[in-house]
Design an enzyme around this catalytic site. Structure first.
Site, PDB file in Angstrom:
ATOM      1  N   GLN A 107       8.861  -2.555   6.312  1.00 43.83           N
ATOM      2  CA  GLN A 107       8.473  -3.030   7.635  1.00 43.83           C
ATOM      3  C   GLN A 107       8.751  -4.535   7.748  1.00 43.83           C
ATOM      4  O   GLN A 107       9.835  -4.982   7.417  1.00 43.83           O
ATOM      5  CB  GLN A 107       7.002  -2.686   7.879  1.00 43.83           C
ATOM      6  CG  GLN A 107       6.747  -1.186   8.066  1.00 43.83           C
ATOM      7  CD  GLN A 107       7.168  -0.684   9.442  1.00 43.83           C
ATOM      8  OE1 GLN A 107       7.264  -1.438  10.407  1.00 43.83           O
ATOM      9  NE2 GLN A 107       7.445   0.613   9.518  1.00 43.83           N
ATOM     10  N   SER A 171       5.761  -8.768  -2.489  1.00 51.16           N
ATOM     11  CA  SER A 171       6.320  -7.666  -1.704  1.00 51.16           C
ATOM     12  C   SER A 171       7.672  -7.268  -2.272  1.00 51.16           C
ATOM     13  O   SER A 171       8.413  -8.101  -2.812  1.00 51.16           O
ATOM     14  CB  SER A 171       6.487  -8.088  -0.237  1.00 51.16           C
ATOM     15  OG  SER A 171       5.248  -8.461   0.328  1.00 51.16           O
ATOM     16  N   VAL A 172       8.003  -5.986  -2.140  1.00 51.56           N
ATOM     17  CA  VAL A 172       9.267  -5.446  -2.628  1.00 51.56           C
ATOM     18  C   VAL A 172       9.947  -4.677  -1.508  1.00 51.56           C
ATOM     19  O   VAL A 172       9.324  -3.837  -0.854  1.00 51.56           O
ATOM     20  CB  VAL A 172       9.051  -4.512  -3.839  1.00 51.56           C
ATOM     21  CG1 VAL A 172      10.374  -3.877  -4.274  1.00 51.56           C
ATOM     22  CG2 VAL A 172       8.420  -5.261  -5.002  1.00 51.56           C
ATOM     23  N   ALA A 186       9.615 -10.740  -3.188  1.00 55.64           N
ATOM     24  CA  ALA A 186       9.088 -11.997  -2.650  1.00 55.64           C
ATOM     25  C   ALA A 186       7.706 -12.216  -3.247  1.00 55.64           C
ATOM     26  O   ALA A 186       6.787 -11.419  -3.022  1.00 55.64           O
ATOM     27  CB  ALA A 186       9.018 -11.955  -1.126  1.00 55.64           C
ATOM     28  N   CYS A 202       3.932  -5.781   6.055  1.00 57.14           N
ATOM     29  CA  CYS A 202       4.378  -4.476   5.557  1.00 57.14           C
ATOM     30  C   CYS A 202       3.860  -3.327   6.405  1.00 57.14           C
ATOM     31  O   CYS A 202       3.777  -2.180   5.951  1.00 57.14           O
ATOM     32  CB  CYS A 202       3.971  -4.279   4.096  1.00 57.14           C
ATOM     33  SG  CYS A 202       4.622  -5.569   3.007  1.00 57.14           S
TER      34      CYS A 202
END
Length: 241
Positions: A107, A171-172, A186, A202
């Site tokens: 997202q 985050s991936v 990140a 997300c």
């Protein structure tokens, strides 16, 4: 963000396709690794988001079975990015921060100064890595880094990334094209977290973020990259030049 949402996939060209979905490549039974040239580490500093994304695409499109893998450590100026199937409704009040629609899974997220971004450009078939293996390796290297500083972090099977006490630390989101990965990880190090309140990170309303400096970890992306590199290489089973 589901595991499927965090990954976008296209077939490979060096041998068999990596997979048609994350679950299709998530088997614990992987083929033996082909002989791999040493990987290249690049520390790029603070670089524009869109030009870096286009460079990753070109690298992926032009690489062949003999091209060394690369890992890029960098920061971006402030930018919101929306994945391929992301809903614009999760971008609440972007203000003066640009919004870029990109070709990764997932997202919406935010990148900005003080966040370490890691782009693993990996030939997954040659490395005998499935998509779930790559996501797990990215999460594992952050968890291991956090442990070095006495921070207990964890991953979630149904929501890729790394969390500390319910708050998101990293985050991936990846893309697989021609059998190779780009985009990546990140990791919040020491940045202004306010822009995350302008989105549903997300896709989750009210998801709170955290960062290493608040948890007793390193206070700069450069020092974090130095500390993360050996964990990442071990998780990906890569040797470097």
């Amino acid at each position: 963000m589901s595991s499927a949402a965090a990954t976008a996939v296209e077939p490979g060209t060096c041998g068999t396709p990596v997979g048609i979905s994350p679950d299709a490549s998530a088997s614990s039974t992987q083929p033996a690794r082909a002989k791999m040239p040493p990987a290249v580490i690049r520390r790029l500093g603070r670089v524009d988001y869109e030009s870096t994304w286009r460079t990753m695409q070109r690298f992926t499109d032009e690489r062949d079975c003999a091209t060394p893998d690369e890992i890029w450590f960098l920061e971006h100026p402030p930018v919101f990015t929306l994945g391929m199937n992301a809903s614009a409704a999760h971008v609440l009040t972007p203000g003066d921060i640009p919004v870029v629609h990109v070709d990764r899974g997932g997202q919406v997220t935010y990148h900005g100064p003080g966040q370490l971004v890691v782009y693993p450009l990996i030939d997954l078939r040659r490395a005998a890595l499935g998509i779930r293996d790559l996501v797990t390796a990215l999460e594992r290297c952050v968890i291991d880094l956090a442990a070095d500083f006495g921070i207990t972090a964890e991953s979630r099977r149904n929501a890729p990334g790394v969390y500390v006490a319910g708050r998101k630390l990293a985050s991936v989101g990846i893309r697989v094209r021609r059998g190779a990965s780009y985009h990546g990880l990140a990791l919040n190090v020491n940045l202004d977290l306010e822009p995350f309140r302008r989105i549903n990170p997300c896709g989750y309303q009210g998801l709170e973020m955290t960062q290493l400096v608040e948890l007793g970890g390193p206070d700069s992306p450069a020092s974090t990259a130095d500390a993360l590199e050996p964990h990442l290489l071990r998780a990906l089973q890569l040797a470097i030049q």
